[in-house]
Scaffold this motif. Sequence first.
Motif, mmCIF file in Angstrom:
data_model
loop_
_atom_site.group_PDB
_atom_site.id
_atom_site.type_symbol
_atom_site.label_atom_id
_atom_site.label_comp_id
_atom_site.label_asym_id
_atom_site.label_seq_id
_atom_site.Cartn_x
_atom_site.Cartn_y
_atom_site.Cartn_z
ATOM 1 N N MET A 1 42.225 20.725 0.725
ATOM 2 C CA MET A 1 42.155 19.270 1.508
ATOM 3 C C MET A 1 42.269 17.910 0.345
ATOM 4 S SD MET A 1 39.744 17.744 4.969
ATOM 5 C CE MET A 1 39.526 15.784 4.549
ATOM 6 N N THR A 2 42.349 17.294 -0.389
ATOM 7 C CA THR A 2 41.681 15.741 -1.047
ATOM 8 C C THR A 2 40.690 14.698 0.014
ATOM 9 O OG1 THR A 2 44.150 16.363 -2.168
ATOM 10 C CG2 THR A 2 42.609 14.001 -2.393
ATOM 11 N N ALA A 3 39.565 14.981 -0.421
ATOM 12 C CA ALA A 3 38.888 13.535 0.486
ATOM 13 C C ALA A 3 38.928 12.336 -1.498
ATOM 14 C CB ALA A 3 37.492 14.301 -0.034
ATOM 15 N N GLU A 4 39.247 10.917 -0.680
ATOM 16 C CA GLU A 4 38.888 9.928 -1.201
ATOM 17 C C GLU A 4 37.839 9.398 -0.861
ATOM 18 O OE1 GLU A 4 41.738 6.353 -2.506
ATOM 19 O OE2 GLU A 4 42.368 7.178 -0.873
ATOM 20 N N LEU A 5 36.595 8.708 -2.160
ATOM 21 C CA LEU A 5 36.179 7.981 -2.226
ATOM 22 C C LEU A 5 36.197 7.201 -3.456
ATOM 23 C CD1 LEU A 5 33.150 7.188 -1.365
ATOM 24 C CD2 LEU A 5 32.130 8.552 -2.936
ATOM 25 N N THR A 6 36.070 5.462 -2.466
ATOM 26 C CA THR A 6 36.129 4.774 -4.005
ATOM 27 C C THR A 6 35.586 3.382 -3.653
ATOM 28 O OG1 THR A 6 38.418 4.756 -3.856
ATOM 29 C CG2 THR A 6 37.809 2.273 -4.816
ATOM 30 N N LEU A 7 35.225 3.112 -4.643
ATOM 31 C CA LEU A 7 33.202 1.829 -4.342
ATOM 32 C C LEU A 7 33.505 1.238 -5.629
ATOM 33 C CD1 LEU A 7 31.657 4.730 -3.391
ATOM 34 C CD2 LEU A 7 30.242 2.716 -2.971
ATOM 35 N N THR A 8 33.567 -0.352 -5.164
ATOM 36 C CA THR A 8 33.490 -1.493 -6.498
ATOM 37 C C THR A 8 32.013 -2.121 -7.093
ATOM 38 O OG1 THR A 8 34.430 -3.436 -4.917
ATOM 39 C CG2 THR A 8 36.089 -1.593 -5.973
ATOM 40 N N VAL A 9 32.487 -2.919 -7.520
ATOM 41 C CA VAL A 9 31.421 -3.614 -7.872
ATOM 42 C C VAL A 9 31.424 -5.214 -9.265
ATOM 43 C CG1 VAL A 9 30.363 -2.781 -9.923
ATOM 44 C CG2 VAL A 9 28.743 -3.648 -8.981
ATOM 45 N N ASP A 10 31.526 -5.705 -8.530
ATOM 46 C CA ASP A 10 31.750 -6.750 -9.602
ATOM 47 C C ASP A 10 30.262 -7.248 -10.799
ATOM 48 O OD1 ASP A 10 33.546 -7.321 -7.998
ATOM 49 O OD2 ASP A 10 33.390 -9.617 -7.195
ATOM 50 N N ILE B 1 29.416 14.434 6.707
ATOM 51 C CA ILE B 1 28.124 14.228 6.630
ATOM 52 C C ILE B 1 28.150 13.849 4.222
ATOM 53 C CG2 ILE B 1 26.359 15.577 6.585
ATOM 54 C CD1 ILE B 1 27.055 17.841 8.372
ATOM 55 N N VAL B 2 28.660 14.715 3.769
ATOM 56 C CA VAL B 2 28.588 15.154 2.559
ATOM 57 C C VAL B 2 28.792 12.966 1.899
ATOM 58 C CG1 VAL B 2 29.039 15.807 0.363
ATOM 59 C CG2 VAL B 2 28.002 17.162 1.513
ATOM 60 N N ARG B 3 30.154 13.084 2.805
ATOM 61 C CA ARG B 3 30.512 11.386 1.791
ATOM 62 C C ARG B 3 29.993 10.877 2.129
ATOM 63 N NH1 ARG B 3 33.415 6.767 3.747
ATOM 64 N NH2 ARG B 3 35.108 6.582 2.127
ATOM 65 N N PRO B 4 28.428 10.250 3.207
ATOM 66 C CA PRO B 4 27.960 9.308 3.081
ATOM 67 C C PRO B 4 26.905 8.849 2.061
ATOM 68 C CG PRO B 4 28.545 9.723 5.460
ATOM 69 C CD PRO B 4 28.856 10.588 4.579
ATOM 70 N N LEU B 5 26.478 10.517 1.611
ATOM 71 C CA LEU B 5 25.866 10.272 1.067
ATOM 72 C C LEU B 5 26.217 10.060 -0.085
ATOM 73 C CD1 LEU B 5 23.868 13.964 2.655
ATOM 74 C CD2 LEU B 5 23.444 11.031 2.306
ATOM 75 N N MET B 6 26.868 10.565 -0.631
ATOM 76 C CA MET B 6 27.470 10.450 -2.008
ATOM 77 C C MET B 6 28.135 9.312 -2.158
ATOM 78 S SD MET B 6 30.475 12.699 -3.525
ATOM 79 C CE MET B 6 31.959 11.994 -5.195
ATOM 80 N N ARG B 7 28.810 8.620 -1.199
ATOM 81 C CA ARG B 7 29.178 6.735 -1.003
ATOM 82 C C ARG B 7 27.417 6.178 -1.772
ATOM 83 N NH1 ARG B 7 33.111 3.628 0.173
ATOM 84 N NH2 ARG B 7 32.798 2.439 1.066
ATOM 85 N N ALA B 8 26.704 6.538 -0.114
ATOM 86 C CA ALA B 8 25.124 5.631 -1.198
ATOM 87 C C ALA B 8 24.801 5.984 -2.304
ATOM 88 C CB ALA B 8 24.161 6.194 -0.226
ATOM 89 N N GLY B 9 24.970 7.177 -2.964
ATOM 90 C CA GLY B 9 24.656 7.200 -4.733
ATOM 91 C C GLY B 9 25.504 6.534 -5.462
ATOM 92 N N VAL B 10 26.762 6.948 -5.027
ATOM 93 C CA VAL B 10 27.382 5.996 -6.155
ATOM 94 C C VAL B 10 27.281 4.230 -5.900
ATOM 95 C CG1 VAL B 10 30.129 5.322 -6.378
ATOM 96 C CG2 VAL B 10 28.916 7.594 -6.244
ATOM 97 N N ALA B 11 27.482 3.703 -4.931
ATOM 98 C CA ALA B 11 26.811 2.505 -4.538
ATOM 99 C C ALA B 11 25.542 2.435 -5.215
ATOM 100 C CB ALA B 11 26.448 2.333 -2.947
ATOM 101 N N TYR B 12 24.699 2.956 -5.331
ATOM 102 C CA TYR B 12 22.926 2.657 -6.033
ATOM 103 C C TYR B 12 24.247 2.448 -7.351
ATOM 104 C CZ TYR B 12 18.765 3.347 -7.917
ATOM 105 O OH TYR B 12 16.981 3.199 -8.489
#
Length: 153
Positions: free
Chosen positions: A1-10, A125-136
């Motif tokens: 299974m492929t999981a996607e996570l995309t975040l942006t910052v201006d 469970i891991v996705r929100p933690l990873m998302r928070a780390g990348v957003a930071y």
Amino acid sequence: MTAELTLTVDVAAPAELVWDVVTDWPAQGEWMPATRVETTSDGDGRRLGATLSAVTGVGPLAVTDTMEITEWDPPRRCVVRHTGAVVRGDGIFEVVPLGAERARFVWSELLDLPFGILGRAGWPIVRPLMRAGVAYALRALARRCEEKHRAHG
């Protein structure tokens, strides 16, 4: 299974400066928490086929992420193939100009989840933690780029 996570910052800095910061692999630890990156091929790692190694985490919780640059289109797009035992898939860095003094940085991960059914079950469970780390990290990246721009602009 492929999981996607995309975040942006201006970022209030020119696209070329953002590109230079995000592809300065050894300096990524200055904006990416608990991460050390080094080039493992000759040179600075800014070319197609270059190899990199990142260690993220602390002590026994650290994960080594080996990568190869599979697409190199400066100053707009870099794709790395994660080739490690745990982290596999593609990471994509894109810099989108928003005028002469602004840019958007887009970080995408298309990950092949490890550990079979356990990996798939654990992703929610891991996705929100990873998302928070990348957003930071992206907020820290924006600050770093903007500070460099003010210092040189």
